[in-house]
Design a protein around this motif. Structure first.
Motif, PDB file in Angstrom:
ATOM      1  N   ALA A  33      -0.151   2.880  -4.982  1.00 49.76           N
ATOM      2  CA  ALA A  33       0.057   2.633  -3.561  1.00 49.76           C
ATOM      3  C   ALA A  33      -0.582   1.308  -3.157  1.00 49.76           C
ATOM      4  CB  ALA A  33      -0.560   3.767  -2.742  1.00 49.76           C
ATOM      5  N   VAL A  34      -1.751   1.052  -3.740  1.00 46.90           N
ATOM      6  CA  VAL A  34      -2.465  -0.173  -3.396  1.00 46.90           C
ATOM      7  C   VAL A  34      -2.978  -0.796  -4.678  1.00 46.90           C
ATOM      8  CG1 VAL A  34      -4.485  -1.153  -2.226  1.00 46.90           C
ATOM      9  CG2 VAL A  34      -3.173   0.684  -1.136  1.00 46.90           C
ATOM     10  N   GLU A  35      -2.727  -2.090  -4.842  1.00 47.49           N
ATOM     11  CA  GLU A  35      -3.274  -2.811  -5.991  1.00 47.49           C
ATOM     12  C   GLU A  35      -3.995  -4.040  -5.481  1.00 47.49           C
ATOM     13  OE1 GLU A  35      -0.361  -2.942  -9.578  1.00 47.49           O
ATOM     14  OE2 GLU A  35       0.793  -2.588  -7.746  1.00 47.49           O
ATOM     15  N   VAL A  36      -5.261  -4.149  -5.820  1.00 52.35           N
ATOM     16  CA  VAL A  36      -6.046  -5.297  -5.399  1.00 52.35           C
ATOM     17  C   VAL A  36      -6.583  -5.958  -6.648  1.00 52.35           C
ATOM     18  CG1 VAL A  36      -8.138  -6.043  -4.208  1.00 52.35           C
ATOM     19  CG2 VAL A  36      -6.684  -4.283  -3.194  1.00 52.35           C
ATOM     20  N   GLN A  37      -6.283  -7.235  -6.813  1.00 51.88           N
ATOM     21  CA  GLN A  37      -6.659  -7.927  -8.037  1.00 51.88           C
ATOM     22  C   GLN A  37      -7.438  -9.181  -7.664  1.00 51.88           C
ATOM     23  OE1 GLN A  37      -5.420  -6.413 -11.051  1.00 51.88           O
ATOM     24  NE2 GLN A  37      -7.189  -7.506 -11.718  1.00 51.88           N
ATOM     25  N   ASP A  38      -8.732  -9.192  -8.042  1.00 51.98           N
ATOM     26  CA  ASP A  38      -9.491 -10.434  -7.948  1.00 51.98           C
ATOM     27  C   ASP A  38      -9.514 -10.994  -6.516  1.00 51.98           C
ATOM     28  OD1 ASP A  38     -11.035 -11.746  -9.675  1.00 51.98           O
ATOM     29  OD2 ASP A  38      -9.555 -13.286 -10.197  1.00 51.98           O
ATOM     30  N   LEU A  39      -9.707 -10.117  -5.574  1.00 50.17           N
ATOM     31  CA  LEU A  39      -9.612 -10.518  -4.171  1.00 50.17           C
ATOM     32  C   LEU A  39     -10.859 -11.293  -3.730  1.00 50.17           C
ATOM     33  CD1 LEU A  39      -7.773 -10.103  -1.685  1.00 50.17           C
ATOM     34  CD2 LEU A  39      -9.183  -8.133  -1.123  1.00 50.17           C
ATOM     35  N   VAL A  40     -10.637 -12.439  -3.092  1.00 49.99           N
ATOM     36  CA  VAL A  40     -11.750 -13.252  -2.604  1.00 49.99           C
ATOM     37  C   VAL A  40     -11.464 -13.632  -1.162  1.00 49.99           C
ATOM     38  CG1 VAL A  40     -13.034 -15.420  -2.855  1.00 49.99           C
ATOM     39  CG2 VAL A  40     -12.177 -14.235  -4.891  1.00 49.99           C
ATOM     40  N   ALA A  67       4.062  -4.447  -1.554  1.00 47.90           N
ATOM     41  CA  ALA A  67       4.295  -5.697  -0.853  1.00 47.90           C
ATOM     42  C   ALA A  67       2.968  -6.245  -0.338  1.00 47.90           C
ATOM     43  CB  ALA A  67       5.245  -5.480   0.323  1.00 47.90           C
ATOM     44  N   ASP A  68       2.894  -7.567  -0.187  1.00 47.60           N
ATOM     45  CA  ASP A  68       1.754  -8.159   0.493  1.00 47.60           C
ATOM     46  C   ASP A  68       2.074  -8.138   1.977  1.00 47.60           C
ATOM     47  OD1 ASP A  68      -0.094  -9.691   1.725  1.00 47.60           O
ATOM     48  OD2 ASP A  68      -0.130 -11.262   0.190  1.00 47.60           O
ATOM     49  N   LEU A  69       1.270  -7.374   2.726  1.00 47.14           N
ATOM     50  CA  LEU A  69       1.615  -7.153   4.122  1.00 47.14           C
ATOM     51  C   LEU A  69       1.550  -8.416   4.960  1.00 47.14           C
ATOM     52  CD1 LEU A  69      -0.038  -3.758   4.811  1.00 47.14           C
ATOM     53  CD2 LEU A  69       2.357  -4.295   4.487  1.00 47.14           C
ATOM     54  N   ARG A  70       0.852  -9.399   4.442  1.00 42.03           N
ATOM     55  CA  ARG A  70       0.718 -10.606   5.231  1.00 42.03           C
ATOM     56  C   ARG A  70       1.995 -11.434   5.217  1.00 42.03           C
ATOM     57  NH1 ARG A  70      -2.667 -12.694   8.158  1.00 42.03           N
ATOM     58  NH2 ARG A  70      -2.283 -14.893   8.507  1.00 42.03           N
ATOM     59  N   THR A  71       2.619 -11.418   4.058  1.00 46.67           N
ATOM     60  CA  THR A  71       3.787 -12.282   3.930  1.00 46.67           C
ATOM     61  C   THR A  71       5.083 -11.484   3.930  1.00 46.67           C
ATOM     62  OG1 THR A  71       3.409 -12.159   1.572  1.00 46.67           O
ATOM     63  CG2 THR A  71       2.591 -14.113   2.679  1.00 46.67           C
ATOM     64  N   SER A  72       4.956 -10.187   3.717  1.00 44.99           N
ATOM     65  CA  SER A  72       6.182  -9.400   3.603  1.00 44.99           C
ATOM     66  C   SER A  72       6.846  -9.275   4.961  1.00 44.99           C
ATOM     67  CB  SER A  72       5.854  -8.007   3.106  1.00 44.99           C
ATOM     68  OG  SER A  72       5.202  -7.318   4.142  1.00 44.99           O
ATOM     69  N   ARG A  73       8.058  -8.846   4.951  1.00 46.43           N
ATOM     70  CA  ARG A  73       8.769  -8.680   6.194  1.00 46.43           C
ATOM     71  C   ARG A  73       8.201  -7.490   6.948  1.00 46.43           C
ATOM     72  NH1 ARG A  73      12.527 -11.807   7.316  1.00 46.43           N
ATOM     73  NH2 ARG A  73      13.430 -10.287   8.703  1.00 46.43           N
ATOM     74  N   ALA A  74       8.493  -7.491   8.208  1.00 50.71           N
ATOM     75  CA  ALA A  74       7.926  -6.480   9.088  1.00 50.71           C
ATOM     76  C   ALA A  74       8.197  -5.060   8.580  1.00 50.71           C
ATOM     77  CB  ALA A  74       8.490  -6.661  10.483  1.00 50.71           C
ATOM     78  N   GLU A  75       9.315  -4.902   7.864  1.00 60.21           N
ATOM     79  CA  GLU A  75       9.714  -3.545   7.433  1.00 60.21           C
ATOM     80  C   GLU A  75       8.638  -2.904   6.574  1.00 60.21           C
ATOM     81  OE1 GLU A  75      12.220  -2.772   9.120  1.00 60.21           O
ATOM     82  OE2 GLU A  75      12.435  -4.884   9.665  1.00 60.21           O
ATOM     83  N   ALA A  76       7.919  -3.723   5.781  1.00 60.04           N
ATOM     84  CA  ALA A  76       6.909  -3.156   4.884  1.00 60.04           C
ATOM     85  C   ALA A  76       5.792  -2.505   5.683  1.00 60.04           C
ATOM     86  CB  ALA A  76       6.344  -4.256   3.982  1.00 60.04           C
ATOM     87  N   ARG A 119      -9.271  -5.451   6.403  1.00 57.98           N
ATOM     88  CA  ARG A 119      -8.394  -6.276   7.230  1.00 57.98           C
ATOM     89  C   ARG A 119      -7.387  -7.033   6.373  1.00 57.98           C
ATOM     90  NH1 ARG A 119      -9.508  -7.024  12.329  1.00 57.98           N
ATOM     91  NH2 ARG A 119      -8.749  -9.162  12.367  1.00 57.98           N
ATOM     92  N   MET A 120      -7.813  -7.408   5.171  1.00 58.87           N
ATOM     93  CA  MET A 120      -6.872  -8.093   4.286  1.00 58.87           C
ATOM     94  C   MET A 120      -5.789  -7.133   3.809  1.00 58.87           C
ATOM     95  SD  MET A 120      -9.039 -10.872   2.095  1.00 58.87           S
ATOM     96  CE  MET A 120     -10.451  -9.898   1.661  1.00 58.87           C
ATOM     97  N   LEU A 121      -6.187  -5.903   3.515  1.00 62.15           N
ATOM     98  CA  LEU A 121      -5.205  -4.908   3.071  1.00 62.15           C
ATOM     99  C   LEU A 121      -4.146  -4.675   4.141  1.00 62.15           C
ATOM    100  CD1 LEU A 121      -7.390  -2.165   1.354  1.00 62.15           C
ATOM    101  CD2 LEU A 121      -5.764  -3.715   0.275  1.00 62.15           C
ATOM    102  N   CYS A 122      -4.588  -4.627   5.377  1.00 58.79           N
ATOM    103  CA  CYS A 122      -3.649  -4.340   6.461  1.00 58.79           C
ATOM    104  C   CYS A 122      -2.883  -5.581   6.895  1.00 58.79           C
ATOM    105  CB  CYS A 122      -4.380  -3.789   7.670  1.00 58.79           C
ATOM    106  SG  CYS A 122      -5.226  -2.275   7.331  1.00 58.79           S
ATOM    107  N   GLY A 123      -3.165  -6.712   6.279  1.00 57.67           N
ATOM    108  CA  GLY A 123      -2.424  -7.917   6.629  1.00 57.67           C
ATOM    109  C   GLY A 123      -2.936  -8.585   7.884  1.00 57.67           C
TER     110      GLY A 123
END
Lengths: 590, 381, 372
Positions: free
Chosen positions: A337-344, A399-408, A381-385
């Motif tokens: 459901a959630v994948e976070v890799q090397d988040l800075v 999907a990356d919620l920040r860049t993905s379309r609103a549908e995500a 906050r990053m997870l939620c975009g």
């Protein structure tokens, strides 16, 4: 005046205080409250939201006048001369109003000046306060830039800048992490035991009440019971048991089931097992629990158990924490459901999140834990975009919620740390708006709103502006809103911060039910015992990941203490302290 | 009991006030929006009023329609062409001129009719002036200038003996206090009113409401601090900021725009202090009644700033207003201050103007301070 | 497409509910514009109708008395004192008892008969030089008119050239005709800009903005959802002021309502764009409040209403190009008083479109990209 009788610092007799809401109805904040705080003791006011704790403290501080009754503080009738009382006491309001654009030192100096503390007295007290609060390193930092825990400690230091004759603390540890909470309490206990200060503290952490000399349990403006903590605890004596969880079953599922049963007042997961409090004392081998195949043994009662027993008598408990979604989550279990890799994430030269990676499988309950300022909120906050990552990848529902379309974003629900629905709009209007925001319409929209109102028992409040809802119902509305569109993933940011024990149990009952229907839940919390409800947790400090695993794996980091199983809190503190010591040792070398 | 009595001593009291003032000072210095309204705003207004806004009408674009080509007609046209007040262009036909006026390329049309020279001999010649009347004030001033230009031309012609008639009277106009008719002479002093109102009322209302909103008062209340001390701690810093604004405005008026100060500077400062106290009182009162930054700022703008601009006699003369509105202006302190300011800057220490106005301000100041003290109670909710 | 529309509608409904639900805030949107329009409509005038003056008549002849009678009968001048000697002049002006002192010379009557053009002196209080200048112009009009009549009736040759004047669009040159229509733009801009500047800042402070950002709303949808309700409120306020102008002040309307509303629509889009622009940058409500105020001041002062734009220094004239109020006032005047059509209005309308086209998308972009 008979000189012989020792006067208690605070004597309250049959206090009444009524407020009129903007909508016209009256609320009894205090209803026939009597109590006494003895010299050199620690008194705790405990009770759920709206019990009247804050009102009582404000009356003692002379910020309000009682409608009826007698209130003497330090031998003075407060209502007659509040200033004389205010000259001599210390008061730390729930939201201590630090001046955020003043530095730590300037805030402290301000209160020292206001209390008339001379230069030579300051030389004595400042080092003590800085040592006590460990704020010495941050003297020049603006108060607005401190973490939540440090703010509370600074607030306490400002209150203690002159030795008061009475100290009032209103929920001093709300939103404070376990480490800072321990430190704060060490300070308070030292003041009581070593300096003989009289302290009254209100709290919704029941383990804190256990440390007091006298506890006043309040509910809806009334005093339910008062006495020493052991007297309160005694109410649950002989009724508390530990039930072992059958193999392959999450403790929370057993807890949820037990909690539903008649005759069970309380059930909470604890160290992989479930602690229950029964309505009546019972022989250990005749527990009124299901088919009787469950392994169990008697456990010593705690203050919290006694508290729950008291409440079972007055408050009608909601047992409908089973939640049924119209359509169980569409995600196949086992998918990520959630994948976070090397988040800075950096802010200027400050690194808030430092190469954090984790994964959450769908249907899991995943907990983000850490002290104040650990980077939980930033990660969230990053997870939620809501905030871009400086580096690394993150995918939520693929999907990356920040860049993905609103549908995500349609696939996630979000409950913020503080109530963030429209306060002026009524419950119905809020539900209607967010349903439309998620693209629901027509029949389906009406069904979902009806579902939310029924599940969260909001029908009685349909037309009330949501800002005026009682605290617990605000929480329910926020949850109901976040679930309208049946999200696959639910984000909950410190959703239980400041909530009372009863509200928290309802909350977790619902989360458990959701998870059983395939919804992925990601939470942050400061209540370590709540981590027991999670499938897996990650502990962050200073932006880095310190440990990840199931609650049992995390608990294994701490050694058993005085013959009892290490709690989640013990483990948490051990992990964070080990990491901090390690870094402190590395620093001179590097 | 020693602890309690020591809190009421004069020294302790002073130390508390000083601490509150120091705290407020730090906040002003560190909050960009306080600086914006306390320093940037006065400078901006100074520049705008000093350089940007001028009621003086000059270089009015005008089309001259020459329907007569005689020497007399050319002479009459030259009176417009030579005037500093007009920028004249000659066009052939009325239709062309009207098109220019429609397109806003000219603001006035001067028409010299076909039989101008012949009718001048008969003494019945006519010059038609059409103005664009939308901006009535500018239009009227332009007409006055046109009248002047024609009169000057006629006088010159008469002096050279080319026409017999003489003007019946001459009018000797003198503008006391402002010979050059420079509008910055009355705009720049008026600006002090706006600056003082902004700092005194708006900024104070915002910062007090902010303390209510952020809950900083609750902890402050449960200390030996007295309500009066909290009030002083709030007023003194903004009083000082207001005085800085005053100094900036006076310096700007004097150095940049050469506005004279004919009265005594001491008196000017004294009355300004009085008005500043009134403004502070209003700000304190509004914020302690509303306790919300948004509402407090809305009310302050409507109740103090706009009246200071529109109803104080600074931009629009109170004598021109209908009686009902004139009565309303008496409610707002700004009109008394404007009156004193204009007198002190341009006329001098004229006591019959200063005393009554200052007296009203003094009464307002004491009433508002009393109300603000009453409204400041150390109670929550 | 339908989804987008429905979502935006929900947002608009929510905004309107939040603004209009509270009766107090409903009143605060309606009462201040109407009151301001009424008060300022009367207050903002350069027309003088009650000029206090003092008279020093040295001549005391039949002719001077006739001149005085004409002044007193004009309706504009009120004699507050009759002086005997020159040294009384200073006091009466200084104390602001009289705006003007008119001195008629000793040889006024004889001078007129001899054709030596006797000088009538008019001293004015220049503390407000604007008013003083206007008053002096009134006096000279009356005095010259009187003298010309006297010449005519005494058979003297009058001035060979007379000037006849006429004013387009505002025949009696009333300032109110100019000021009141301008208030439509001024008052509406003040209210809508502050309203929108606060709206996003407030949502950010209360945390509801994050809640919006996690829903499927696109930034552009949020922008439209914020802009439309503010514009609706702005149009309502404009209509109220327009009604006051027509029904109360009875200023004749010469243009087309459709054209006026088109102009107002574009103007409001530009104002709301600037408001949202501020709102999207501001960190908190106080900053939004002060930010919009600091912008509103120059917008109002440099709108060309109180001082003509042509008289400003060049650099400020350039600044007025980004000032929507400048265009709004000009468009309102042209439509209201001059009955202008699209041909004259097009450049100004396009300027408004350009302002909105820059500020609105920028604000939408800032919603998501502002670093917090």
């Amino acid at each position: 005046m008979t000189p012989a009788a020792p006067v208690s610092p605070v004597t309250a007799r049959t206090l009444h205080k009524t407020f009129r809401r903007a909508t016209g109805e009256t609320v009894k904040a205090l209803d026939d409250v009597s109590f006494e705080a003895r010299e050199g003791t620690l008194t705790a006011l405990v009770g759920p939201d709206g019990a009247g704790k804050t009102t009582l403290l404000r009356l003692i501080a002379g910020l309000m006048k009682p409608d009826e009754g007698m209130l003497d503080v330090l031998g003075i009738t407060v209502a007659d001369d509040p200033q004389a009382v205010q000259d001599r006491i210390g008061y730390m309001p729930q939201k201590f109003g630090l001046y955020e654009d003043l530095s730590v030192q300037e805030n402290l100096d301000l209160y020292a000046d206001l209390h008339g503390v001379g230069a030579d007295q300051r030389k004595q007290i400042y080092p003590r306060l800085f040592e006590m609060t460990q704020l010495g390193r941050f003297r020049e930092r603006l108060a607005g830039k401190l973490s939540g825990g440090m703010k509370q400690k600074l607030g306490l230091a400002c209150t203690l800048v002159r030795a008061p004759e009475l100290l009032l603390l209103d929920e001093p540890t709300v939103g404070v992490d376990p480490l800072s909470r321990r430190e704060l309490w060490a300070i308070v206990l030292k003041l009581v035991h070593e300096d003989g200060l009289t302290v009254i503290v209100s709290t919704s952490y029941l383990d804190e009440a256990e440390l007091c000399d006298h506890a006043v349990v309040m509910h809806a403006g009334k005093v339910l019971a008062q006495g020493t903590p052991s007297e309160i605890t005694a109410k649950a004596e002989g009724r508390t048991f530990i039930i072992e969880t059958p193999k392959g079953m999450p403790a929370r599922s057993l807890q949820a089931r037990l909690f539903q049963q008649d005759g069970v007042i309380d059930a909470v997961p604890e160290a992989g097992q479930v602690r229950v409090v029964l309505a009546a004392a019972s022989e250990a081998d005749a527990l009124p629990l299901g088919d009787g195949t469950l392994q169990h043994h008697r456990a010593p009662a705690r203050f919290e158990d006694g508290f729950m027993v008291l409440f079972a008598a007055v408050a009608e408990r909601t047992r409908t924490s089973t939640m049924t979604l119209d359509q169980p989550s569409s995600q196949g279990s086992g998918a990520m459901a959630v994948e976070v890799q090397d988040l800075v994430r950096t802010f200027g030269d400050f690194t808030a999140v430092d190469h954090v990676s984790f994964q959450v499988r769908s249907g899991e309950i995943y907990g983000l834990l850490g002290p104040n300022g650990a980077g939980k909120s930033t990660t969230f906050r990053m997870l939620c975009g809501l905030l871009p990552a400086s580096h690394g990848t993150l995918r939520v529902a693929g999907a990356d919620l920040r860049t993905s379309r609103a549908e995500a974003r349609r696939r996630l629900g979000y409950v913020a740390q503080k109530f963030s629905l429209y306060g002026q709009l009524s419950v119905d209007e809020n539900l209607d708006f967010f349903a439309s925001a998620y693209g629901l319409r027509g029949r389906r929209k009406a069904d979902r709103i009806a579902w939310a109102k029924q599940q969260f028992e909001l029908d009685a409040f349909s037309r009330l502006p949501s800002g005026q809802l009682p605290g617990g119902f605000k929480q329910r509305l926020a949850m109901g809103t976040a679930l309208l569109h049946e999200p696959d993933i639910l984000f909950l940011d410190e959703a239980t911060s400041g909530a009372d024990p009863i509200a928290r149990r309802e909350f977790w009952g619902r989360i458990t039910a959701l998870s059983e229907q395939g919804v992925t839940v990601i939470v942050t919390t400061h209540f370590m015992e709540e981590a027991e409800y999670c499938d897996r947790i990650i502990i962050l400090d200073a932006g880095r990941s310190l440990a990840e695993g199931t609650p049992a794996e995390i608990r294994a980091h701490a050694a058993a203490q005085d013959g009892r199983q290490p709690t989640m809190e013990d483990a948490f503190i051990a992990i964070v302290e080990t990491s901090r010591d390690g870094r402190a040792q590395q620093r001179p070398a590097g | 009991m020693t602890a309690a009595t020591s809190q009421t001593g004069g020294m302790a009291r002073l130390r508390r006030i000083a601490a509150l003032i120091r705290k407020e000072g730090w906040q002003v210095v560190r909050d960009p929006s306080s600086i914006a309204i306390g320093v940037v705003m006065p400078m901006l207004l100074l520049v705008l009023f000093g350089y940007g806004l001028s009621f003086d009408v000059k270089n009015v674009p005008v089309a001259i329609v020459m329907e007569d080509v005689s020497a007399e007609a050319r002479g009459a046209a030259s009176s417009f062409e030579l005037s500093d007040y007009f920028n004249a262009v000659q066009v052939k036909t009325m239709a062309e001129a009207e098109r220019m006026m429609l397109d806003k390329r000219v603001n006035a049309i001067v028409r010299i009719p076909p039989d101008f020279a012949r009718r001048m001999e008969q003494g019945t010649a006519e010059i038609q002036v059409l103005v664009h009347g939308t901006d009535a004030n500018t239009a009227r001033i332009s007409l006055g200038y046109a009248q002047g230009a024609v009169a000057t031309w006629m006088a010159r012609e008469a002096a050279m003996g080319r026409i017999i008639a003489s003007p019946p009277v001459s009018i000797e106009s003198r503008l006391w206090f402002n010979d050059a008719n420079n509008s910055s002479y009355f705009l720049v002093p008026g600006l002090i009113v706006l600056v003082m109102t902004l700092i005194g009322a708006l900024l104070t209302a915002l910062v007090v409401a902010r303390e209510w909103e952020r809950g900083t008062f609750e902890a402050l209340f449960v200390t030996p601090v007295r309500p009066v001390e909290i009030l002083l701690g709030k007023t003194v810093p903004y009083f000082i900021l207001g005085m800085i604004g005053l100094a900036l405005s006076i310096l700007g008026a004097k150095l940049l725009f050469g506005v004279p100060i004919r009265g005594s500077l001491g008196l000017l400062v004294a009355v300004s202090m009085l008005y500043l106290i009134v403004a502070l009182g209003i700000g304190l009162l509004i914020s302690s009644l509303t306790k919300s930054q948004f509402v407090a700022s809305q009310i302050t703008i409507i109740a103090t700033f706009l009246p200071a601009m529109m109803l104080s006699g600074f931009m629009f003369d109170i004598r021109s207003m209908p009686v009902a509105i004139q009565v309303i202006t008496h409610v707002f302190p700004a009109r008394y201050f404007v009156s004193v300011l204009q007198t002190l800057f341009l006329a001098g220490d004229i006591w019959p103007v200063i005393l009554p106005n200052a007296a009203v301000l003094a009464v307002m100041a004491s009433v508002l301070i009393a109300l603000a003290i009453r409204a400041t109670r150390k109670t929550i909710g | 497409m339908l989804d987008t529309l429905l979502r935006i509608l929900a947002l608009i409904r929510k905004e309107l509910l939040a603004i209009l639900k509270d009766p107090k805030s409903r009143i605060s949107l309606i009462a201040p514009p109407v009151l301001q329009c009424l008060i300022f409509g009367y207050a903002a005038t350069y027309d003088l109708n009650d000029v206090p003056y003092a008279l020093l008549d040295h001549d005391r002849s039949a002719v001077s008395r006739a001149l005085i009678a004409r002044l007193d009968g004009s309706g504009t001048f009120t004699r507050v004192a009759t002086l005997d000697v020159e040294r009384q002049i200073a006091d009466i002006i200084n104390d602001q008892r009289a705006l003007l002192v008119i001195t008629i010379p000793y040889d006024f009557e004889r001078g007129l008969q001899a054709g030596t053009a006797p000088a009538v002196q008019v001293i004015a209080d220049g503390r407000n030089s604007n008013t003083a200048g206007t008053a002096q112009a009134y006096v000279s009009q009356i005095v010259t008119g009187y003298a010309a009549d006297w010449q005519n009736s005494h058979g003297q040759p009058g001035a060979p050239v007379r000037m006849t004047t006429r004013a387009w669009y505002n025949p009696t040159l009333e300032t109110r005709w100019y000021m009141v229509p301008a208030l439509i733009g001024t008052i509406t801009m003040m209210m809508t800009m502050m309203l929108t500047a606060m709206s996003v800042a407030r949502e950010r402070e209360e945390g509801t903005f994050d809640q919006l950002l996690v829903t499927p709303f696109r930034p552009s949808e949020i922008m439209v959802g914020k802009a439309v309700p503010a514009m609706m409120i702005g149009l309502t306020q404009s209509t109220l002021i327009l009604l006051v102008a027509q029904l109360w002040f009875q200023i004749p309307f010469s243009g087309s309502f459709a054209m006026l509303y088109l102009g107002l629509f574009l103007f409001l889009a530009a104002s709301v764009g600037i408001g949202l622009f501020i709102s999207s940058i501001a960190g908190n409500m106080q900053q939004a409040m002060i930010g919009s105020f600091v912008l509103l001041m120059p917008f109002m002062l440099l709108s060309g209403l109180t001082a003509p734009i042509g008289n400003m220094p060049e650099i400020l004239q350039y600044f007025t190009l980004i000032n929507p109020l400048r265009y709004a006032i000009s468009i309102t005047h042209q439509i209201y008083l001059e009955g202008a059509g699209i041909r004259q209005l097009l450049p100004e309308m396009l300027a408004l479109v350009a302002i909105a086209a820059v500020t609105l998308p920028f604000a939408a972009w800032m919603f998501r990209n502002r670093l917090t």
